[in-house]
Scaffold this motif. Structure first.
Motif, PDB file in Angstrom:
ATOM      1  N   UNK A  30       0.838  -1.202   0.000  1.00 35.28           N
ATOM      2  CA  UNK A  30       0.000   0.000   0.000  1.00 35.28           C
ATOM      3  C   UNK A  30       0.874   1.254   0.000  1.00 35.28           C
ATOM      4  N   UNK A  31       1.970   1.220   0.761  1.00 37.64           N
ATOM      5  CA  UNK A  31       2.905   2.349   0.781  1.00 37.64           C
ATOM      6  C   UNK A  31       3.522   2.560  -0.601  1.00 37.64           C
ATOM      7  N   UNK A  32       3.974   1.464  -1.223  1.00 36.88           N
ATOM      8  CA  UNK A  32       4.535   1.559  -2.572  1.00 36.88           C
ATOM      9  C   UNK A  32       3.515   2.152  -3.545  1.00 36.88           C
ATOM     10  N   UNK A  37       1.588   6.565  -7.065  1.00 38.70           N
ATOM     11  CA  UNK A  37       0.554   7.470  -7.573  1.00 38.70           C
ATOM     12  C   UNK A  37       0.922   8.931  -7.295  1.00 38.70           C
ATOM     13  N   UNK A  38       1.368   9.210  -6.078  1.00 41.10           N
ATOM     14  CA  UNK A  38       1.706  10.593  -5.710  1.00 41.10           C
ATOM     15  C   UNK A  38       2.900  11.107  -6.502  1.00 41.10           C
ATOM     16  N   UNK A  39       3.941  10.296  -6.627  1.00 42.73           N
ATOM     17  CA  UNK A  39       5.150  10.710  -7.336  1.00 42.73           C
ATOM     18  C   UNK A  39       4.878  11.024  -8.791  1.00 42.73           C
ATOM     19  N   UNK A  40       4.141  10.149  -9.466  1.00 40.75           N
ATOM     20  CA  UNK A  40       3.856  10.373 -10.880  1.00 40.75           C
ATOM     21  C   UNK A  40       2.873  11.520 -11.085  1.00 40.75           C
ATOM     22  N   UNK A  41       1.947  11.689 -10.140  1.00 38.41           N
ATOM     23  CA  UNK A  41       1.028  12.822 -10.231  1.00 38.41           C
ATOM     24  C   UNK A  41       1.781  14.144 -10.071  1.00 38.41           C
ATOM     25  N   UNK A  42       2.755  14.186  -9.172  1.00 34.75           N
ATOM     26  CA  UNK A  42       3.554  15.401  -8.985  1.00 34.75           C
ATOM     27  C   UNK A  42       4.381  15.721 -10.231  1.00 34.75           C
ATOM     28  N   UNK A  43       4.930  14.683 -10.872  1.00 28.02           N
ATOM     29  CA  UNK A  43       5.682  14.903 -12.109  1.00 28.02           C
ATOM     30  C   UNK A  43       4.759  15.491 -13.184  1.00 28.02           C
ATOM     31  N   UNK A  44       3.545  14.947 -13.283  1.00 26.53           N
ATOM     32  CA  UNK A  44       2.575  15.477 -14.239  1.00 26.53           C
ATOM     33  C   UNK A  44       2.274  16.945 -13.961  1.00 26.53           C
ATOM     34  N   UNK A  45       1.999  17.269 -12.696  1.00 27.87           N
ATOM     35  CA  UNK A  45       1.686  18.644 -12.319  1.00 27.87           C
ATOM     36  C   UNK A  45       2.875  19.575 -12.581  1.00 27.87           C
ATOM     37  N   UNK A  46       4.087  19.079 -12.290  1.00 28.49           N
ATOM     38  CA  UNK A  46       5.288  19.898 -12.503  1.00 28.49           C
ATOM     39  C   UNK A  46       5.469  20.244 -13.974  1.00 28.49           C
ATOM     40  N   UNK A  47       5.214  19.277 -14.853  1.00 31.44           N
ATOM     41  CA  UNK A  47       5.400  19.510 -16.287  1.00 31.44           C
ATOM     42  C   UNK A  47       4.292  20.389 -16.853  1.00 31.44           C
ATOM     43  N   UNK A  67       1.112   6.205 -17.663  1.00 31.47           N
ATOM     44  CA  UNK A  67       1.230   4.739 -17.714  1.00 31.47           C
ATOM     45  C   UNK A  67       1.686   4.179 -16.373  1.00 31.47           C
ATOM     46  N   UNK A  68       2.618   4.883 -15.723  1.00 33.52           N
ATOM     47  CA  UNK A  68       3.136   4.411 -14.438  1.00 33.52           C
ATOM     48  C   UNK A  68       2.108   4.519 -13.319  1.00 33.52           C
ATOM     49  N   UNK A  69       1.078   5.331 -13.498  1.00 33.48           N
ATOM     50  CA  UNK A  69      -0.009   5.366 -12.522  1.00 33.48           C
ATOM     51  C   UNK A  69      -1.011   4.238 -12.768  1.00 33.48           C
ATOM     52  N   UNK A  70      -1.288   3.961 -14.030  1.00 29.47           N
ATOM     53  CA  UNK A  70      -2.266   2.930 -14.356  1.00 29.47           C
ATOM     54  C   UNK A  70      -1.684   1.514 -14.284  1.00 29.47           C
ATOM     55  N   UNK A  71      -0.399   1.363 -14.619  1.00 32.98           N
ATOM     56  CA  UNK A  71       0.223   0.035 -14.672  1.00 32.98           C
ATOM     57  C   UNK A  71       0.104  -0.721 -13.340  1.00 32.98           C
ATOM     58  N   UNK A 276       5.342  -2.357  -9.010  1.00 31.43           N
ATOM     59  CA  UNK A 276       5.221  -1.318  -7.991  1.00 31.43           C
ATOM     60  C   UNK A 276       6.475  -0.465  -7.812  1.00 31.43           C
ATOM     61  N   UNK A 277       7.638  -1.125  -7.748  1.00 37.20           N
ATOM     62  CA  UNK A 277       8.854  -0.399  -7.393  1.00 37.20           C
ATOM     63  C   UNK A 277       9.355   0.464  -8.552  1.00 37.20           C
ATOM     64  N   UNK A 278       9.415  -0.105  -9.756  1.00 36.68           N
ATOM     65  CA  UNK A 278       9.909   0.668 -10.902  1.00 36.68           C
ATOM     66  C   UNK A 278       9.047   1.897 -11.195  1.00 36.68           C
ATOM     67  N   UNK A 279       7.704   1.771 -11.252  1.00 32.47           N
ATOM     68  CA  UNK A 279       6.892   2.989 -11.447  1.00 32.47           C
ATOM     69  C   UNK A 279       7.058   4.011 -10.325  1.00 32.47           C
ATOM     70  N   UNK A 280       7.383   3.532  -9.107  1.00 32.00           N
ATOM     71  CA  UNK A 280       7.607   4.449  -7.995  1.00 32.00           C
ATOM     72  C   UNK A 280       8.943   5.180  -8.137  1.00 32.00           C
ATOM     73  N   UNK A 281       9.951   4.499  -8.703  1.00 31.60           N
ATOM     74  CA  UNK A 281      11.284   5.087  -8.837  1.00 31.60           C
ATOM     75  C   UNK A 281      11.403   6.035 -10.029  1.00 31.60           C
ATOM     76  N   UNK A 282      10.589   5.837 -11.055  1.00 36.11           N
ATOM     77  CA  UNK A 282      10.704   6.668 -12.263  1.00 36.11           C
ATOM     78  C   UNK A 282      10.604   8.167 -11.986  1.00 36.11           C
TER      79      UNK A 282
END
Length: 311
Positions: A30-32, A37-47, A67-71, A276-282
């Motif tokens: 659940x933490x991962x 979700x939060x990390x990729x959403x922040x990248x989207x907002x930043x761009x 993709x990393x949010x849906x995957x 889980x881990x790779x989409x979180x690290x991207x």
């Protein structure tokens, strides 16, 4: 497809050899999932919030973040549901959907990494023609093409798997429906289909990897021709994040689908890394090495009151 099958639902047995660890795994995964979700959403907002990042490279990075949010959302919600003590049953249609969307998003990412490598190739090898070659129309076509061909590949693999009759055991010895474990439950000879699936799953990533390798071979040759050390360093830094993400993406694919002797526990461990881990690290990979993204990300976090005002 479904009328030919007696089985109407499957039972997900989960990750092998993890009995009595459900609570710990629930909290960990659940933490991962939340961080992904939060990390990729922040990248989207930043761009999206920075006009300086309206370039082809960041356009494709936006799609990668989506993709990393849906995957991980293909398998994680159901996995977290049964780790919390709920039913492990999944309907036939739910199993088909899991397999299709897992391979659709996975193949889309594979094609997307290839497009991103081509973008870096054009930017470094043909800088004066970059805006002409990577026009808005070209970017839209390339981005649409990644999803289109990902859909074709996923449809082929899903049809290949579920055209078989499933009339007996319905216990899936895994944490979600994937090709290798589903073929074991089929009430028919699957040797020919396993070979076709093996070739199909292996050929697509291999083709993409060779195209990526070709792009980066040309990039390295161009960088080595740059006379200044600072220029070479800047050129390499623009590609390092992409290369790291490619390695994290391709290693699990090779270990899961292209090993001659599969190991259920090893496959599940690597699959968790891939899901889980790779989409979180991207988001970390693309933001830590990029000054523009970091600057835009600080502004977003400040606007969300996550950072104090800088004086």
């Amino acid at each position: 497809m479904r009328n030919a099958s007696v089985v109407t639902e499957f039972i997900l047995l989960g990750i092998p050899h993890t009995e009595d660890l459900e609570t710990m795994l629930f909290v960990l995964f659940l933490s991962f999932y939340i961080f992904t979700l939060m990390g990729n959403l922040l990248i989207l907002l930043a761009i999206v919030s920075s006009a300086l990042l309206y370039t082809p490279m960041y356009f494709f990075l936006c799609k990668l973040s989506v993709c990393d949010m849906f995957f991980p959302s293909v398998s994680s919600p159901k996995m977290l549901f049964y780790l919390a003590g709920n039913s492990r049953a999944i309907s036939y249609a739910g199993c088909v959907s899991q397999l299709f969307f897992y391979h659709f998003l996975g193949c889309t990412e594979c094609f997307l990494y290839t497009v991103m490598a081509y973008d870096r190739f054009v930017a470094i090898c043909y800088p004066l023609r970059y805006t002409i070659i990577m026009s808005h129309r070209a970017c839209a076509i390339l981005a649409t093409g990644t999803s289109f061909f990902g859909c074709i590949q996923a449809t082929f693999l899903t049809t290949l798997t579920f055209q078989l009759p499933y009339c007996g055991p319905n216990e899936v010895d895994y944490f979600f429906c994937d090709i290798p474990v589903m073929l074991k439950l089929a009430c028919a000879d699957t040797s020919a289909l396993e070979m076709v699936g093996f070739i199909s799953v292996g050929l697509m990533p291999l083709s993409c990897f060779l195209l990526i390798l070709t792009s980066y071979s040309r990039i390295v040759c161009s960088i080595l021709q740059i006379r200044s050390a600072d220029g070479r360093k800047r050129a390499f830094s623009t590609c390092s994040a992409h290369l790291t993400a490619i390695l994290l993406f391709y290693m699990p694919v090779v270990l899961i689908y292209l090993r001659p002797t599969p190991s259920p526990w090893m496959d599940a461990t690597v699959q968790i890394l891939n899901n889980l881990v790779t989409p979180m690290l991207n988001p970390l990979i693309y933001s830590l090495r990029n000054k523009e993204v970091k600057s835009s990300l600080r502004k977003v976090l400040y606007q969300l009151d996550f950072l104090p005002e800088q004086r």
